[in-house]
Write a protein that holds these residues in place. Sequence first.
Motif, PDB file in Angstrom:
ATOM      1  N   ALA A 207     -10.106   9.008   5.204  1.00  0.00           N
ATOM      2  CA  ALA A 207      -9.759   8.381   3.926  1.00  0.00           C
ATOM      3  C   ALA A 207     -10.607   7.137   3.720  1.00  0.00           C
ATOM      4  N   GLN A 208     -11.050   6.952   2.494  1.00  0.00           N
ATOM      5  CA  GLN A 208     -11.669   5.693   2.081  1.00  0.00           C
ATOM      6  C   GLN A 208     -10.714   5.049   1.074  1.00  0.00           C
ATOM      7  N   ILE A 209     -10.257   3.854   1.404  1.00  0.00           N
ATOM      8  CA  ILE A 209      -9.297   3.141   0.567  1.00  0.00           C
ATOM      9  C   ILE A 209      -9.985   1.879   0.043  1.00  0.00           C
ATOM     10  N   VAL A 210      -9.952   1.692  -1.270  1.00  0.00           N
ATOM     11  CA  VAL A 210     -10.665   0.579  -1.896  1.00  0.00           C
ATOM     12  C   VAL A 210      -9.698  -0.263  -2.718  1.00  0.00           C
ATOM     13  N   GLU A 211      -9.770  -1.583  -2.536  1.00  0.00           N
ATOM     14  CA  GLU A 211      -9.071  -2.512  -3.426  1.00  0.00           C
ATOM     15  C   GLU A 211     -10.088  -2.908  -4.486  1.00  0.00           C
ATOM     16  N   THR A 212      -9.933  -2.361  -5.699  1.00  0.00           N
ATOM     17  CA  THR A 212     -10.985  -2.442  -6.708  1.00  0.00           C
ATOM     18  C   THR A 212     -11.156  -3.845  -7.278  1.00  0.00           C
ATOM     19  N   GLY A 213     -10.146  -4.692  -7.175  1.00  0.00           N
ATOM     20  CA  GLY A 213     -10.291  -6.060  -7.646  1.00  0.00           C
ATOM     21  C   GLY A 213     -11.126  -6.897  -6.697  1.00  0.00           C
TER      22      GLY A 213
ATOM     23  N   SER B  24      -1.496   1.493   7.227  1.00  0.00           N
ATOM     24  CA  SER B  24      -1.087   0.179   6.727  1.00  0.00           C
ATOM     25  C   SER B  24      -2.212  -0.440   5.910  1.00  0.00           C
ATOM     26  N   LEU B  25      -1.833  -1.113   4.829  1.00  0.00           N
ATOM     27  CA  LEU B  25      -2.811  -1.759   3.969  1.00  0.00           C
ATOM     28  C   LEU B  25      -3.057  -3.196   4.409  1.00  0.00           C
ATOM     29  N   PRO B  26      -4.277  -3.692   4.254  1.00  0.00           N
ATOM     30  CA  PRO B  26      -4.584  -5.073   4.653  1.00  0.00           C
ATOM     31  C   PRO B  26      -3.781  -6.093   3.845  1.00  0.00           C
TER      32      PRO B  26
ATOM     33  N   ASP C 205      -3.962  -6.010  -3.487  1.00  0.00           N
ATOM     34  CA  ASP C 205      -3.064  -5.711  -4.593  1.00  0.00           C
ATOM     35  C   ASP C 205      -2.818  -4.204  -4.609  1.00  0.00           C
ATOM     36  N   CYS C 206      -1.580  -3.808  -4.358  1.00  0.00           N
ATOM     37  CA  CYS C 206      -1.266  -2.378  -4.249  1.00  0.00           C
ATOM     38  C   CYS C 206      -1.379  -1.638  -5.577  1.00  0.00           C
ATOM     39  N   THR C 207      -1.525  -2.370  -6.671  1.00  0.00           N
ATOM     40  CA  THR C 207      -1.694  -1.715  -7.975  1.00  0.00           C
ATOM     41  C   THR C 207      -3.163  -1.464  -8.296  1.00  0.00           C
ATOM     42  N   ARG C 208      -4.050  -1.881  -7.398  1.00  0.00           N
ATOM     43  CA  ARG C 208      -5.492  -1.756  -7.671  1.00  0.00           C
ATOM     44  C   ARG C 208      -6.184  -0.973  -6.559  1.00  0.00           C
ATOM     45  N   LEU C 209      -5.585   0.139  -6.191  1.00  0.00           N
ATOM     46  CA  LEU C 209      -6.138   0.948  -5.106  1.00  0.00           C
ATOM     47  C   LEU C 209      -6.828   2.191  -5.648  1.00  0.00           C
ATOM     48  N   ALA C 210      -7.946   2.533  -5.043  1.00  0.00           N
ATOM     49  CA  ALA C 210      -8.603   3.817  -5.263  1.00  0.00           C
ATOM     50  C   ALA C 210      -8.715   4.485  -3.898  1.00  0.00           C
ATOM     51  N   VAL C 211      -8.218   5.709  -3.788  1.00  0.00           N
ATOM     52  CA  VAL C 211      -8.140   6.392  -2.494  1.00  0.00           C
ATOM     53  C   VAL C 211      -8.872   7.725  -2.573  1.00  0.00           C
ATOM     54  N   TYR C 212      -9.678   8.000  -1.538  1.00  0.00           N
ATOM     55  CA  TYR C 212     -10.460   9.230  -1.474  1.00  0.00           C
ATOM     56  C   TYR C 212     -10.281   9.864  -0.100  1.00  0.00           C
TER      57      TYR C 212
END
Length: 220
Positions: free
Chosen positions: A160-166, A187-189, A193-200
């Motif tokens: 998985a690649q998890i991105v905080e887009t902000g 677990s997220l760092p 902001d959990c509302t600004r995630l992009a997950v692949y």
Amino acid sequence: MTKNEIGTLILLVFKSVLMDETRKSIGNSTSYTSRGQTIMRKKKKPRNPRTLKQQKQRLRMKTLAKLGKVFAQILSVSFPGRNIRLNPENCFTSLNQEAVAVSDDLEVTVLYEQLQLGENRRELPRSITVELDAENRMLTFTFGQQQFFRHAANDDMFYAQIVETGLMDSEFVPLCKRNESDPVTVSLPEGWDCTRLAVYVIAVANDGRSASKSRYMPLD
């Protein structure tokens, strides 16, 4: 070529003993010698190197370069079959021209759901879900029933690649092998902001020689 085009491009062709064999400029015309004849043409107006179209493309390429750094970890494994003359960032940039929109006001919008992060030589499961627990700052990945065949071996690895887009920050996480069916929790760092995630999610062969397309994961 029409008479008008000839008249526009070539003002005068003449033999001259007054002019040597070098290129010369006279007013808004340029002359040069070819096969014993001196030809005069109108000077072409220089193209504007900063047209709106060019500015938009430069912004698009600049944005893709920044995104390439954000996705550097997944790109390091997701294009193993690329042409040896290309690096993973080249592949990423080529695939994602349409995923970066630039308005006429030069405002940039990244269409994260359209970004493609891998090649197309492995298969992902039909069913993959990702559940967000915002309170506990966790993502849970669940893979549906697996099918094993040539491009879906039981020892393929899912990532998985998890991105905080902000923040434009990212985490690259190994999840499980294809033959492992238990849900995987990540677990997220802190500070994300959990509302600004992009997950692949992608699949990579055990020998690292082939990878799947990425799949953008909506969060439940």
